[in-house]
Motif scaffolding. Structure first.
Motif, PDB file in Angstrom:
ATOM      1  N   SER A 137       1.009  -1.161   0.043  1.00  0.00           N
ATOM      2  CA  SER A 137       0.137  -0.047  -0.035  1.00  0.00           C
ATOM      3  C   SER A 137       0.759   1.232  -0.090  1.00  0.00           C
ATOM      4  O   SER A 137       1.813   1.269   0.555  1.00  0.00           O
ATOM      5  CB  SER A 137      -0.854   0.119   1.142  1.00  0.00           C
ATOM      6  N   THR A 138       0.658   2.329  -1.101  1.00  0.00           N
ATOM      7  CA  THR A 138       1.152   3.512  -0.908  1.00  0.00           C
ATOM      8  C   THR A 138       0.229   4.821  -0.735  1.00  0.00           C
ATOM      9  O   THR A 138       0.795   5.601  -1.052  1.00  0.00           O
ATOM     10  CB  THR A 138       2.259   3.840  -2.157  1.00  0.00           C
ATOM     11  N   ALA A 139      -1.027   4.408  -0.022  1.00  0.00           N
ATOM     12  CA  ALA A 139      -1.762   5.582   0.005  1.00  0.00           C
ATOM     13  C   ALA A 139      -1.129   6.488   1.143  1.00  0.00           C
ATOM     14  O   ALA A 139      -0.670   6.100   2.309  1.00  0.00           O
ATOM     15  CB  ALA A 139      -3.202   4.928   0.520  1.00  0.00           C
ATOM     16  N   ALA A 140      -1.154   7.725   1.008  1.00  0.00           N
ATOM     17  CA  ALA A 140      -0.782   8.741   2.097  1.00  0.00           C
ATOM     18  C   ALA A 140      -1.670   8.983   3.189  1.00  0.00           C
ATOM     19  O   ALA A 140      -1.311   8.943   4.341  1.00  0.00           O
ATOM     20  CB  ALA A 140      -0.619  10.176   1.428  1.00  0.00           C
ATOM     21  N   LYS A 141      -3.077   8.726   2.703  1.00  0.00           N
ATOM     22  CA  LYS A 141      -4.146   8.885   3.878  1.00  0.00           C
ATOM     23  C   LYS A 141      -4.989   7.622   3.828  1.00  0.00           C
ATOM     24  O   LYS A 141      -6.233   7.696   2.903  1.00  0.00           O
ATOM     25  CB  LYS A 141      -4.921  10.001   3.891  1.00  0.00           C
TER      26      LYS A 141
ATOM     27  N   ARG B  45     -12.796   4.613  12.778  1.00  0.00           N
ATOM     28  CA  ARG B  45     -11.946   5.174  11.973  1.00  0.00           C
ATOM     29  C   ARG B  45     -10.899   4.825  12.692  1.00  0.00           C
ATOM     30  O   ARG B  45     -10.587   5.068  14.042  1.00  0.00           O
ATOM     31  CB  ARG B  45     -11.960   6.834  11.591  1.00  0.00           C
ATOM     32  N   TYR B  46      -9.562   4.386  12.126  1.00  0.00           N
ATOM     33  CA  TYR B  46      -8.182   4.511  12.675  1.00  0.00           C
ATOM     34  C   TYR B  46      -7.408   5.277  11.768  1.00  0.00           C
ATOM     35  O   TYR B  46      -7.132   5.067  10.341  1.00  0.00           O
ATOM     36  CB  TYR B  46      -7.542   3.017  12.672  1.00  0.00           C
ATOM     37  N   PRO B  47      -7.177   6.422  12.119  1.00  0.00           N
ATOM     38  CA  PRO B  47      -6.611   7.741  11.082  1.00  0.00           C
ATOM     39  C   PRO B  47      -5.490   7.957  10.956  1.00  0.00           C
ATOM     40  O   PRO B  47      -4.670   8.888  10.844  1.00  0.00           O
ATOM     41  CB  PRO B  47      -7.331   9.023  11.882  1.00  0.00           C
ATOM     42  N   ALA B  48      -4.501   6.462  11.116  1.00  0.00           N
ATOM     43  CA  ALA B  48      -3.092   6.898  11.075  1.00  0.00           C
ATOM     44  C   ALA B  48      -2.786   7.143   9.656  1.00  0.00           C
ATOM     45  O   ALA B  48      -3.245   6.551   8.747  1.00  0.00           O
ATOM     46  CB  ALA B  48      -2.569   5.334  11.498  1.00  0.00           C
ATOM     47  N   PRO B  49      -1.536   7.895   9.410  1.00  0.00           N
ATOM     48  CA  PRO B  49      -1.250   8.157   7.980  1.00  0.00           C
ATOM     49  C   PRO B  49      -0.572   6.752   7.348  1.00  0.00           C
ATOM     50  O   PRO B  49      -0.209   6.144   8.164  1.00  0.00           O
ATOM     51  CB  PRO B  49      -0.260   9.364   8.086  1.00  0.00           C
ATOM     52  N   GLY B  50      -0.582   6.739   6.021  1.00  0.00           N
ATOM     53  CA  GLY B  50       0.550   5.752   5.327  1.00  0.00           C
ATOM     54  C   GLY B  50       1.638   6.389   5.303  1.00  0.00           C
ATOM     55  O   GLY B  50       2.024   7.501   5.982  1.00  0.00           O
ATOM     56  N   SER B  51       2.463   5.731   4.478  1.00  0.00           N
ATOM     57  CA  SER B  51       3.897   6.279   3.866  1.00  0.00           C
ATOM     58  C   SER B  51       3.860   5.828   2.616  1.00  0.00           C
ATOM     59  O   SER B  51       4.834   4.701   2.402  1.00  0.00           O
ATOM     60  CB  SER B  51       4.888   5.928   5.024  1.00  0.00           C
ATOM     61  N   PRO B  52       3.918   6.548   1.375  1.00  0.00           N
ATOM     62  CA  PRO B  52       4.229   6.371   0.362  1.00  0.00           C
ATOM     63  C   PRO B  52       5.712   5.967   0.195  1.00  0.00           C
ATOM     64  O   PRO B  52       6.131   5.237  -0.635  1.00  0.00           O
ATOM     65  CB  PRO B  52       3.676   7.692  -0.756  1.00  0.00           C
ATOM     66  N   GLU B  53       6.577   6.841   0.833  1.00  0.00           N
ATOM     67  CA  GLU B  53       7.893   6.793   0.746  1.00  0.00           C
ATOM     68  C   GLU B  53       8.249   5.276   1.233  1.00  0.00           C
ATOM     69  O   GLU B  53       9.242   4.596   0.339  1.00  0.00           O
ATOM     70  CB  GLU B  53       8.619   7.785   1.766  1.00  0.00           C
ATOM     71  N   ILE B  54       7.888   4.720   2.301  1.00  0.00           N
ATOM     72  CA  ILE B  54       8.213   3.305   2.814  1.00  0.00           C
ATOM     73  C   ILE B  54       7.588   2.505   1.874  1.00  0.00           C
ATOM     74  O   ILE B  54       8.189   1.627   1.591  1.00  0.00           O
ATOM     75  CB  ILE B  54       7.905   3.164   4.298  1.00  0.00           C
ATOM     76  N   GLY B  55       6.520   2.612   1.371  1.00  0.00           N
ATOM     77  CA  GLY B  55       5.898   1.614   0.432  1.00  0.00           C
ATOM     78  C   GLY B  55       6.775   1.500  -0.617  1.00  0.00           C
ATOM     79  O   GLY B  55       6.851   0.219  -1.148  1.00  0.00           O
TER      80      GLY B  55
END
Length: 283
Positions: A81-85, A103-113
């Motif tokens: 997954s590379t979604a930012a949100k 809701r679990y509102p943690a961000p994603g991380s496109p960079e780490i993805g």
């Protein structure tokens, strides 16, 4: 008798350098949206909640991000997954209406993805990314207990169709560098997952399979441990414990990512009528 390394919980040491190696975990995510419910159903998973909330205290430092290998995501090739949100996937049925709006509102991380995808592609593996997929309940129910403030970015990774144990162990080996880059890797599944088996039958089958699993994880040589997992279907009560093995496959990835680190049994309890165990590899 099992020969797990002894372990105690400790408070993270902020003096450790940023490159301190993270351990890896195989955890249960529990049944449905249990963290968001009250009463008897929530109480069934109280011991699991305690174990999940203890995870941050077993780390050398707060992670830069969490990578979750989810039993609830399968693709033709390993997918990140590379979604930012990331949004939410309510992939359960028959629960109260409010559990379909949590809701679990943690961000994603496109960079780490993208870093994860690069580890696979550099090794010649086909890999895909997905910037639309939200958190499935194999991720958000577990992370709600580990980091309830949703402050740590979360990246999900799929299993691969076919559920080949050796291939998932090999995937874990490719993910090892992330441990030195501040990424906490968690396999989210369950050591027993047969929704059609209940009562004494579930209790007996889960005990038999769990005894084998603990013994396999306690094997002194990494190659022995990997071979036992590759041949897991030959274990006692294997197909009673896992008629379909998607909830066990995250353990294969974690065992690969563990390298030569010893296994620590950190949880072994009855959730409803079946025994469930969880493991940490590394100190």
């Amino acid at each position: 008798m099992n020969t797990f390394a002894q372990t105690t919980l400790s408070t993270p040491d902020d003096s450790l350098e940023s490159g301190a190696r993270q351990p890896v975990f195989f955890m249960s995510h529990g049944g449905g949206p249990w963290p968001y419910m009250e009463g008897a159903f929530h109480a069934l998973f109280a011991p699991l909640g305690t174990a999940l909330r203890a995870v941050p205290h077993q780390l050398p430092q707060a992670p830069r991000a969490v990578l979750v290998i989810s039993a609830h995501w399968e693709e033709p090739v390993f997918t990140v997954s590379t979604a930012a949100k990331p949004g939410m996937l309510y992939d359960y049925y028959g629960f109260p209406p409010h559990t379909y709006s949590v809701r679990y509102p943690a961000p994603g991380s496109p960079e780490i993805g993208q870093r994860i995808a690069g580890l696979l592609s550099d090794a010649g593996w086909p890999v895909a990314t997905d910037d639309q997929r939200g958190f499935d309940h194999g991720t958000f129910c577990m992370m709600q207990e580990i980091y309830p403030d949703a402050s740590v970015p979360v990246v999900q990774m799929s299993l691969k169709h076919g559920l080949d144990p050796a291939e998932h162990i090999a995937l874990g080996k490719l993910l090892q560098p992330l441990r030195d880059e501040g990424v906490l890797i968690i396999g989210s599944g369950q050591s027993f997952h047969n929704l059609r088996l209940h009562g004494a039958a579930a209790r007996q089958a889960s005990e038999v399979f769990d005894q084998w699993l603990q013994q396999a994880m306690a094997l002194p040589q990494t190659a022995q441990r990997h071979q036992a997992l590759t041949d897991w279907a030959q274990a006692p009560a294997a197909r009673l414990a896992h008629p379909r093995e998607e909830h066990l496959l995250p353990l294969m990835v974690i065992a690969g990512a563990a390298g030569d680190d010893a296994a620590h049994l950190i949880f072994s309890e009855f959730l409803a009528d079946s025994r469930t165990s969880a493991f940490r590899f590394g100190s």
